[in-house]
Write an enzyme that holds these catalytic residues in place. Structure first.
Site, mmCIF file in Angstrom:
data_model
loop_
_atom_site.group_PDB
_atom_site.id
_atom_site.type_symbol
_atom_site.label_atom_id
_atom_site.label_comp_id
_atom_site.label_asym_id
_atom_site.label_seq_id
_atom_site.Cartn_x
_atom_site.Cartn_y
_atom_site.Cartn_z
ATOM 1 N N LYS A 111 0.818 -1.221 0.000
ATOM 2 C CA LYS A 111 0.000 0.000 0.000
ATOM 3 C C LYS A 111 0.848 1.265 0.000
ATOM 4 O O LYS A 111 0.437 2.281 -0.556
ATOM 5 C CB LYS A 111 -0.979 -0.005 1.176
ATOM 6 N N LYS A 194 -4.829 -8.950 -6.133
ATOM 7 C CA LYS A 194 -6.132 -9.302 -5.548
ATOM 8 C C LYS A 194 -7.210 -8.281 -5.941
ATOM 9 O O LYS A 194 -6.899 -7.105 -6.165
ATOM 10 C CB LYS A 194 -6.026 -9.477 -4.040
ATOM 11 N N LYS A 197 -11.283 -2.988 -3.407
ATOM 12 C CA LYS A 197 -12.196 -1.845 -3.508
ATOM 13 C C LYS A 197 -11.503 -0.636 -4.117
ATOM 14 O O LYS A 197 -12.114 0.154 -4.804
ATOM 15 C CB LYS A 197 -12.631 -1.372 -2.115
HETATM 16 N N1 AQP Z 1 -9.922 -10.175 -3.175
HETATM 17 C C1 AQP Z 1 -10.242 -10.715 -2.020
HETATM 18 N N2 AQP Z 1 -10.365 -12.067 -1.900
HETATM 19 C C2 AQP Z 1 -10.708 -12.625 -0.691
HETATM 20 N N3 AQP Z 1 -10.945 -11.907 0.423
HETATM 21 C C3 AQP Z 1 -10.837 -10.566 0.329
HETATM 22 N N4 AQP Z 1 -11.013 -9.578 1.221
HETATM 23 C C4 AQP Z 1 -10.808 -8.383 0.626
HETATM 24 N N5 AQP Z 1 -10.488 -8.557 -0.669
HETATM 25 C C5 AQP Z 1 -10.493 -9.907 -0.885
HETATM 26 C C6 AQP Z 1 -11.377 -9.796 2.618
HETATM 27 O O1 AQP Z 1 -12.398 -8.852 2.955
HETATM 28 C C7 AQP Z 1 -12.268 -8.527 4.339
HETATM 29 C C8 AQP Z 1 -12.412 -7.044 4.512
HETATM 30 O O2 AQP Z 1 -11.331 -6.420 3.879
HETATM 31 P P1 AQP Z 1 -11.057 -4.889 4.133
HETATM 32 O O3 AQP Z 1 -12.109 -4.088 3.546
HETATM 33 O O4 AQP Z 1 -10.866 -4.652 5.577
HETATM 34 O O5 AQP Z 1 -9.673 -4.580 3.493
HETATM 35 P P2 AQP Z 1 -8.882 -5.198 2.332
HETATM 36 O O6 AQP Z 1 -8.514 -6.614 2.587
HETATM 37 O O7 AQP Z 1 -7.723 -4.280 2.099
HETATM 38 O O8 AQP Z 1 -9.935 -5.146 1.141
HETATM 39 P P3 AQP Z 1 -9.848 -4.313 -0.167
HETATM 40 O O9 AQP Z 1 -11.104 -4.508 -0.914
HETATM 41 O O10 AQP Z 1 -8.568 -4.609 -0.889
HETATM 42 O O11 AQP Z 1 -9.872 -2.838 0.388
HETATM 43 P P4 AQP Z 1 -8.921 -1.636 0.068
HETATM 44 O O12 AQP Z 1 -8.879 -1.527 -1.423
HETATM 45 O O13 AQP Z 1 -9.579 -0.468 0.720
HETATM 46 O O14 AQP Z 1 -7.603 -1.965 0.669
HETATM 47 C C9 AQP Z 1 -10.939 -9.087 4.820
HETATM 48 O O15 AQP Z 1 -11.177 -10.252 5.600
HETATM 49 C C10 AQP Z 1 -10.220 -9.446 3.549
HETATM 50 O O16 AQP Z 1 -9.374 -10.553 3.734
#
Ligand code: AQP
Length: 334
Positions: A111, A194, A197
């Protein structure tokens, strides 16, 4: 009964990976555990956020959790900033965790990118706050996607270090509960990244609020290769985009990947994508509609979050108070 804590960031655009990797598992576990689910707004500001958009994104995340099947009557759902014990315990843990432990965290490296000196300190200490989120409730189990495994291991290290620093077996060592199916859903544009969002390309993900046309179009445009589907999973080792679509199909249909491969072996991606789009619309469509309904009633969602925060605080306050006493802080006498 064992206690679950898990969180989701209000960083907008809740996506299929959040649903399959997290929310769906939460819904499946809710009858077997005491459940605390948190919209982690303190975590979201470790990257710049627009204040107005963040309020909506907080409601969207709560709506996604509820529409995804979590019952707000029996589970605790709230947003993190309403419970001050999270930030307070995080400070105690900042004085337990070591720089060397945080230096190993791959999510920070991803990040922060190349400009590490320009990254917020909060992004660096993000996993310490995450440990506080979990341990403020003495949660025993943390259902997360594969990407969060390293952070849960750090949480265990922090709990153990606190217990040994103060000579008291106070915090439990929580277990990461990673469901094998859909542990990591990848971007539709790049099978090595991955699904996320915050990816700038909307075509990289299926948003939980996407309607049938958007879902079908994104799957049609998803990156693949010119070869037909093979008959064994091993043959997809070098084809990450193809493997990702198989993983999504398997997760949405509750089948294993090998049986999906066997069903479509020898067929082209045009045909497979059409079946995947139909399946995704059928399973995600009703969830998206319920999310839209909830997001159109912000007062209803805000009230649910307020009630959840009161219940969460009833658990966290005495635990964090005791942690402060263990550290040696003088508390109020009156
Ligand atoms: N691509 C993914 N595959 C499986 N699990 C996922 N999670 C997120 N993306 C995937 C799971 O969703 C939960 C909540 O995640 P988060 O919103 O706290 O943060 P993150 O993992 O950083 O998700 P994003 O979508 O990638 O958010 P941003 O872009 O804001 O950083 C977690 O349990 C995560 O494992």
């Amino acid at each position: 009964m064992k206690r679950i804590f898990s969180g989701i960031q209000p960083s907008g655009n809740l996506q299929l990976g959040n649903y399959l990797g997290a929310i769906r598992n939460w819904a499946q576990m809710q009858n077997d555990y005491e459940c605390i689910f948190c919209v982690v707004d303190l975590h979201a500001i470790t990257l710049p956020q627009d204040p107005l958009e963040m309020r909506d994104a907080t409601r969207e995340a709560a709506a996604g959790v509820i529409a995804g099947g979590v019952n707000p009557e029996t589970c605790i759902i709230f947003n993190q900033s309403q419970v001050p014990e999270h930030a307070e315990l995080a400070w105690l843990f900042n004085c337990v965790a070591r720089l060397g432990w945080l230096n190993r965290m791959t999510q920070f490296k991803e990040k922060a990118g190349k400009d590490r000196d320009g990254a917020f300190v909060g992004l660096y200490t993000y996993p310490v706050l995450q440990a506080a989120d979990i341990l403020a409730y003495k949660a025993t189990d943390v259902p997360v996607g594969e990407d969060q495994k390293q952070h849960i291991e750090l949480c265990r290290d922090i709990a153990q270090a606190f217990n040994s620093m103060y000579g008291k077996d106070f915090f439990p060592l929580p277990e990461a509960r990673i469901q094998k199916a859909a542990a990591r859903i990848m971007s539709l544009r790049d099978g090595t990244k991955k699904m996320s969002k915050s990816d700038p390309s909307d075509y990289s993900r299926i948003n939980m609020t996407d309607g049938p046309d958007a879902i079908a179009q994104k799957i049609r445009k998803a990156k693949t290769d010119p070869y037909p589907l093979p008959d064994s999973l091993r043959e997809l080792d070098e084809r990450p985009e193809a493997l990702n679509l198989i993983t999504i199909f398997a997760a949405l249909s509750n089948k294993d990947e090998q049986s999906v491969i066997s069903e479509f072996a020898g067929r082209g991606f045009g045909e497979f994508k059409k079946c995947l789009a139909d399946l995704a619309v059928e399973t995600m469509g009703p969830i998206g509609e319920e999310m839209q309904r909830l997001m159109a009633c912000p007062e209803e969602v805000d009230t649910l979050l307020n009630v959840g925060a009161i219940k969460a605080r009833e658990i966290a306050e005495p635990i964090v108070k005791e942690a402060k006493e263990i550290v040696g802080f003088l508390g109020p006498r009156i």
